[in-house]
Design a protein around this motif. Structure first.
Motif, PDB file in Angstrom:
ATOM      1  N   ALA A 170       0.850  -1.193   0.000  1.00 34.38           N
ATOM      2  CA  ALA A 170       0.000   0.000   0.000  1.00 34.38           C
ATOM      3  C   ALA A 170       0.882   1.238   0.000  1.00 34.38           C
ATOM      4  CB  ALA A 170      -0.903  -0.012   1.219  1.00 34.38           C
ATOM      5  N   VAL A 171       0.681   2.112  -0.995  1.00 36.90           N
ATOM      6  CA  VAL A 171       1.564   3.257  -1.226  1.00 36.90           C
ATOM      7  C   VAL A 171       0.757   4.550  -1.248  1.00 36.90           C
ATOM      8  CG1 VAL A 171       3.246   4.288  -2.809  1.00 36.90           C
ATOM      9  CG2 VAL A 171       3.086   1.782  -2.611  1.00 36.90           C
ATOM     10  N   ASP A 172       1.265   5.588  -0.576  1.00 30.97           N
ATOM     11  CA  ASP A 172       0.676   6.936  -0.617  1.00 30.97           C
ATOM     12  C   ASP A 172       1.697   7.910  -1.176  1.00 30.97           C
ATOM     13  OD1 ASP A 172      -1.620   5.964   0.543  1.00 30.97           O
ATOM     14  OD2 ASP A 172      -1.401   7.049   2.437  1.00 30.97           O
ATOM     15  N   GLU A 173       1.206   8.967  -1.826  1.00 26.75           N
ATOM     16  CA  GLU A 173       2.060  10.053  -2.296  1.00 26.75           C
ATOM     17  C   GLU A 173       1.497  11.380  -1.819  1.00 26.75           C
ATOM     18  OE1 GLU A 173       3.905   9.908  -6.309  1.00 26.75           O
ATOM     19  OE2 GLU A 173       2.339   8.404  -6.691  1.00 26.75           O
ATOM     20  N   ARG A 174       2.412  12.312  -1.515  1.00 22.46           N
ATOM     21  CA  ARG A 174       2.029  13.658  -1.091  1.00 22.46           C
ATOM     22  C   ARG A 174       2.998  14.664  -1.700  1.00 22.46           C
ATOM     23  NH1 ARG A 174       1.416  10.035   2.867  1.00 22.46           N
ATOM     24  NH2 ARG A 174      -0.494  10.022   4.125  1.00 22.46           N
ATOM     25  N   GLY A 175       2.565  15.911  -1.748  1.00 23.64           N
ATOM     26  CA  GLY A 175       3.457  16.969  -2.212  1.00 23.64           C
ATOM     27  C   GLY A 175       3.369  17.207  -3.701  1.00 23.64           C
ATOM     28  N   GLU A 176       4.497  17.658  -4.287  1.00 25.90           N
ATOM     29  CA  GLU A 176       4.560  18.025  -5.695  1.00 25.90           C
ATOM     30  C   GLU A 176       4.677  16.781  -6.578  1.00 25.90           C
ATOM     31  OE1 GLU A 176       4.215  20.784  -7.151  1.00 25.90           O
ATOM     32  OE2 GLU A 176       4.417  22.301  -5.584  1.00 25.90           O
ATOM     33  N   PRO A 177       3.708  16.543  -7.470  1.00 26.45           N
ATOM     34  CA  PRO A 177       3.774  15.351  -8.326  1.00 26.45           C
ATOM     35  C   PRO A 177       5.044  15.290  -9.167  1.00 26.45           C
ATOM     36  CG  PRO A 177       1.583  16.330  -8.402  1.00 26.45           C
ATOM     37  CD  PRO A 177       2.450  17.294  -7.658  1.00 26.45           C
ATOM     38  N   GLY A 178       5.566  16.452  -9.555  1.00 24.90           N
ATOM     39  CA  GLY A 178       6.789  16.473 -10.348  1.00 24.90           C
ATOM     40  C   GLY A 178       8.014  16.835  -9.537  1.00 24.90           C
ATOM     41  N   GLY A 179       7.910  16.772  -8.227  1.00 28.25           N
ATOM     42  CA  GLY A 179       9.002  17.186  -7.359  1.00 28.25           C
ATOM     43  C   GLY A 179      10.052  16.110  -7.147  1.00 28.25           C
ATOM     44  N   LYS A 180      11.007  16.429  -6.286  1.00 27.56           N
ATOM     45  CA  LYS A 180      12.085  15.504  -5.956  1.00 27.56           C
ATOM     46  C   LYS A 180      11.501  14.287  -5.235  1.00 27.56           C
ATOM     47  CE  LYS A 180      16.242  14.024  -4.771  1.00 27.56           C
ATOM     48  NZ  LYS A 180      17.296  13.629  -5.702  1.00 27.56           N
ATOM     49  N   PRO A 181      11.666  13.062  -5.779  1.00 26.20           N
ATOM     50  CA  PRO A 181      11.084  11.895  -5.126  1.00 26.20           C
ATOM     51  C   PRO A 181      11.874  11.486  -3.881  1.00 26.20           C
ATOM     52  CG  PRO A 181      11.864  11.354  -7.355  1.00 26.20           C
ATOM     53  CD  PRO A 181      12.311  12.731  -7.049  1.00 26.20           C
ATOM     54  N   VAL A 182      11.169  11.353  -2.776  1.00 22.71           N
ATOM     55  CA  VAL A 182      11.776  10.948  -1.506  1.00 22.71           C
ATOM     56  C   VAL A 182      10.878   9.897  -0.866  1.00 22.71           C
ATOM     57  CG1 VAL A 182      12.540  11.653   0.787  1.00 22.71           C
ATOM     58  CG2 VAL A 182      12.815  13.237  -1.146  1.00 22.71           C
ATOM     59  N   PHE A 183      11.454   8.736  -0.586  1.00 19.08           N
ATOM     60  CA  PHE A 183      10.765   7.713   0.199  1.00 19.08           C
ATOM     61  C   PHE A 183      10.996   8.000   1.678  1.00 19.08           C
ATOM     62  CE2 PHE A 183      10.906   5.482  -3.799  1.00 19.08           C
ATOM     63  CZ  PHE A 183       9.864   4.554  -3.768  1.00 19.08           C
ATOM     64  N   LEU A 184       9.924   7.959   2.454  1.00 18.21           N
ATOM     65  CA  LEU A 184      10.019   8.069   3.907  1.00 18.21           C
ATOM     66  C   LEU A 184       9.562   6.746   4.505  1.00 18.21           C
ATOM     67  CD1 LEU A 184      10.476   9.646   6.527  1.00 18.21           C
ATOM     68  CD2 LEU A 184       8.165  10.574   6.295  1.00 18.21           C
ATOM     69  N   LEU A 185      10.484   6.036   5.152  1.00 19.40           N
ATOM     70  CA  LEU A 185      10.209   4.706   5.687  1.00 19.40           C
ATOM     71  C   LEU A 185       9.840   4.811   7.160  1.00 19.40           C
ATOM     72  CD1 LEU A 185      13.122   2.716   3.995  1.00 19.40           C
ATOM     73  CD2 LEU A 185      10.906   3.407   3.044  1.00 19.40           C
ATOM     74  N   HIS A 186       8.699   4.249   7.511  1.00 16.54           N
ATOM     75  CA  HIS A 186       8.109   4.453   8.833  1.00 16.54           C
ATOM     76  C   HIS A 186       8.802   3.647   9.932  1.00 16.54           C
ATOM     77  CE1 HIS A 186       6.131   0.496   8.781  1.00 16.54           C
ATOM     78  NE2 HIS A 186       5.704   0.750   7.559  1.00 16.54           N
ATOM     79  N   GLY A 187       8.447   3.973  11.179  1.00 20.65           N
ATOM     80  CA  GLY A 187       9.014   3.321  12.342  1.00 20.65           C
ATOM     81  C   GLY A 187       8.344   1.997  12.661  1.00 20.65           C
ATOM     82  N   THR A 188       8.627   1.496  13.876  1.00 20.01           N
ATOM     83  CA  THR A 188       8.136   0.188  14.334  1.00 20.01           C
ATOM     84  C   THR A 188       7.409   0.330  15.665  1.00 20.01           C
ATOM     85  OG1 THR A 188      10.007  -0.941  13.258  1.00 20.01           O
ATOM     86  CG2 THR A 188       8.833  -2.142  14.987  1.00 20.01           C
ATOM     87  N   PRO A 189       6.115  -0.020  15.754  1.00 18.20           N
ATOM     88  CA  PRO A 189       5.234  -0.314  14.627  1.00 18.20           C
ATOM     89  C   PRO A 189       4.903   0.971  13.892  1.00 18.20           C
ATOM     90  CG  PRO A 189       3.964  -0.261  16.654  1.00 18.20           C
ATOM     91  CD  PRO A 189       5.394  -0.088  17.051  1.00 18.20           C
ATOM     92  N   GLY A 190       4.515   0.861  12.648  1.00 18.03           N
ATOM     93  CA  GLY A 190       4.222   2.073  11.892  1.00 18.03           C
ATOM     94  C   GLY A 190       3.512   1.768  10.587  1.00 18.03           C
ATOM     95  N   ARG A 216       8.233  15.247  -3.715  1.00 16.15           N
ATOM     96  CA  ARG A 216       7.210  14.223  -3.963  1.00 16.15           C
ATOM     97  C   ARG A 216       7.454  13.136  -2.913  1.00 16.15           C
ATOM     98  NH1 ARG A 216       6.708  10.734  -9.621  1.00 16.15           N
ATOM     99  NH2 ARG A 216       4.853   9.477  -9.055  1.00 16.15           N
ATOM    100  N   LEU A 217       6.709  13.160  -1.836  1.00 18.55           N
ATOM    101  CA  LEU A 217       6.957  12.271  -0.696  1.00 18.55           C
ATOM    102  C   LEU A 217       6.181  10.969  -0.876  1.00 18.55           C
ATOM    103  CD1 LEU A 217       8.504  12.269   2.033  1.00 18.55           C
ATOM    104  CD2 LEU A 217       6.309  12.826   3.108  1.00 18.55           C
ATOM    105  N   ILE A 218       6.904   9.858  -0.802  1.00 20.60           N
ATOM    106  CA  ILE A 218       6.322   8.537  -1.023  1.00 20.60           C
ATOM    107  C   ILE A 218       6.453   7.731   0.263  1.00 20.60           C
ATOM    108  CG2 ILE A 218       6.439   6.421  -2.403  1.00 20.60           C
ATOM    109  CD1 ILE A 218       8.163   8.411  -4.382  1.00 20.60           C
ATOM    110  N   THR A 219       5.340   7.221   0.741  1.00 20.53           N
ATOM    111  CA  THR A 219       5.345   6.351   1.915  1.00 20.53           C
ATOM    112  C   THR A 219       4.618   5.063   1.567  1.00 20.53           C
ATOM    113  OG1 THR A 219       3.292   7.297   2.792  1.00 20.53           O
ATOM    114  CG2 THR A 219       5.354   8.311   3.515  1.00 20.53           C
ATOM    115  N   TYR A 220       4.982   3.993   2.246  1.00 23.00           N
ATOM    116  CA  TYR A 220       4.259   2.735   2.034  1.00 23.00           C
ATOM    117  C   TYR A 220       4.318   1.904   3.304  1.00 23.00           C
ATOM    118  CZ  TYR A 220       8.533  -0.081   1.530  1.00 23.00           C
ATOM    119  OH  TYR A 220       9.717  -0.747   1.768  1.00 23.00           O
TER     120      TYR A 220
END
Length: 288
Positions: free
Chosen positions: A14-34, A52-56
């Protein structure tokens, strides 16, 4: 809107995106539990930085399928697959707390695609030579890690009651943290907005299963599957010197092994101080 990305025609993430669609892509990996829902920087910060912030959800958390027997290194395959689905050639990765070792795995194993990596309040590998691994660690985390070292059955039995309480009342784990929190963390978690984000995050993480939490614990106490000395991308390690969940010496140990790593130890900060510095770290990884 959450997108389900299929991996090897076997499971979904399951993947979410936030911010600028054409922006700098950055994955943010969550904590435990998260989970993919946070805690996150404010939307205004993400847009201001042109990110362009990507979390999953890591496997077994939230809406992502479980991956039995996963190692820390296996995250690289998942991040690469999500990047492919989003048509991204390159990207940066930030990991906080339980996400930090996973961010370092990406840095070691995806050097051709990574631009920068940041690991906030990371653990070191369990076999870290010369490191007193449990020194300075809160009793609750010592129990969790030592139980995980005994196998899947014991750690599942330990975590299942806590997960059930969180599913019944998502705010349950937030006040429970207070028992082990040093003063700097108490000050951070006292903020209503932070507590609300943490509760939402825990609820989503454990919405249907304890599997992600169990598998994280098992992965951290097993061989990680990569050598931090092989990391070649620019890497930032941040840690608060009063952290009792992942003691500061873990980042210092990592910093001595990752070539050219920038190590920032913040005096008077602790584990949840990582939430406060996240906007600055996001700005750093987005520089290139």
């Amino acid at each position: 809107m959450t997108r389900l990305v299929r991996i090897n025609n076997e499971r979904v993430l399951a993947v979410d995106e936030r911010g600028e669609p054409g922006g700098k892509p950055v994955f943010l990996l969550h904590g435990t539990p998260g989970s993919r829902v946070g805690p996150l920087p404010r939307a205004s910060v993400i847009y201001r930085l042109g990110v362009r912030l990507i979390t999953y959800d890591r496997p077994g958390y939230g809406m992502s399928d479980r991956r039995f027997g996963r190692t820390v290194a296996d995250v690289a395959e998942d991040v690469a697959a999500v990047a492919d689905a989003l048509e991204l050639d390159s990207f940066a990765v930030i990991g906080r707390s339980g996400g930090a070792p996973h961010a370092l795995a990406c840095a070691a194993l995806l050097p051709g695609r990574m631009t920068r990596a940041a690991a906030l309040v990371t653990l070191a590998p369990p076999e870290a030579e010369g490191l007193d691994w449990f020194r300075g660690m809160a009793a609750s985390n010592v129990i969790e890690h030592t139980t995980a070292a005994s196998g899947s059955g014991p750690i599942t039995a330990l975590l299942a009651p806590a997960a059930a309480r969180i599913r019944a009342d998502p705010t349950d784990l937030v006040p429970a943290l207070d028992d082990d929190l040093p003063e700097p963390d108490r000050n951070v978690v006292a903020d209503y907005g932070i507590r609300r984000m943490l509760a939402h995050n825990f609820a989503e993480a454990l919405r249907s299963s304890t599997a992600g939490w169990v598998d994280d614990a098992l992965a951290f106490c097993s061989p990680w599957g990569f050598d931090p000395r092989n990391i070649t991308v620019p890497t930032l390690l941040w840690h608060g010197d009063a952290d009792v969940f992942s003691p500061v010496e873990h980042s210092r140990w990592m910093g001595r092994r990752i070539p050219g790593a920038t190590v920032v130890i913040q005096k008077g900060a602790a584990h949840f101080g990582a939430l406060q510095v996240l906007p600055d770290v996001l700005a750093w990884v987005a520089e290139t």
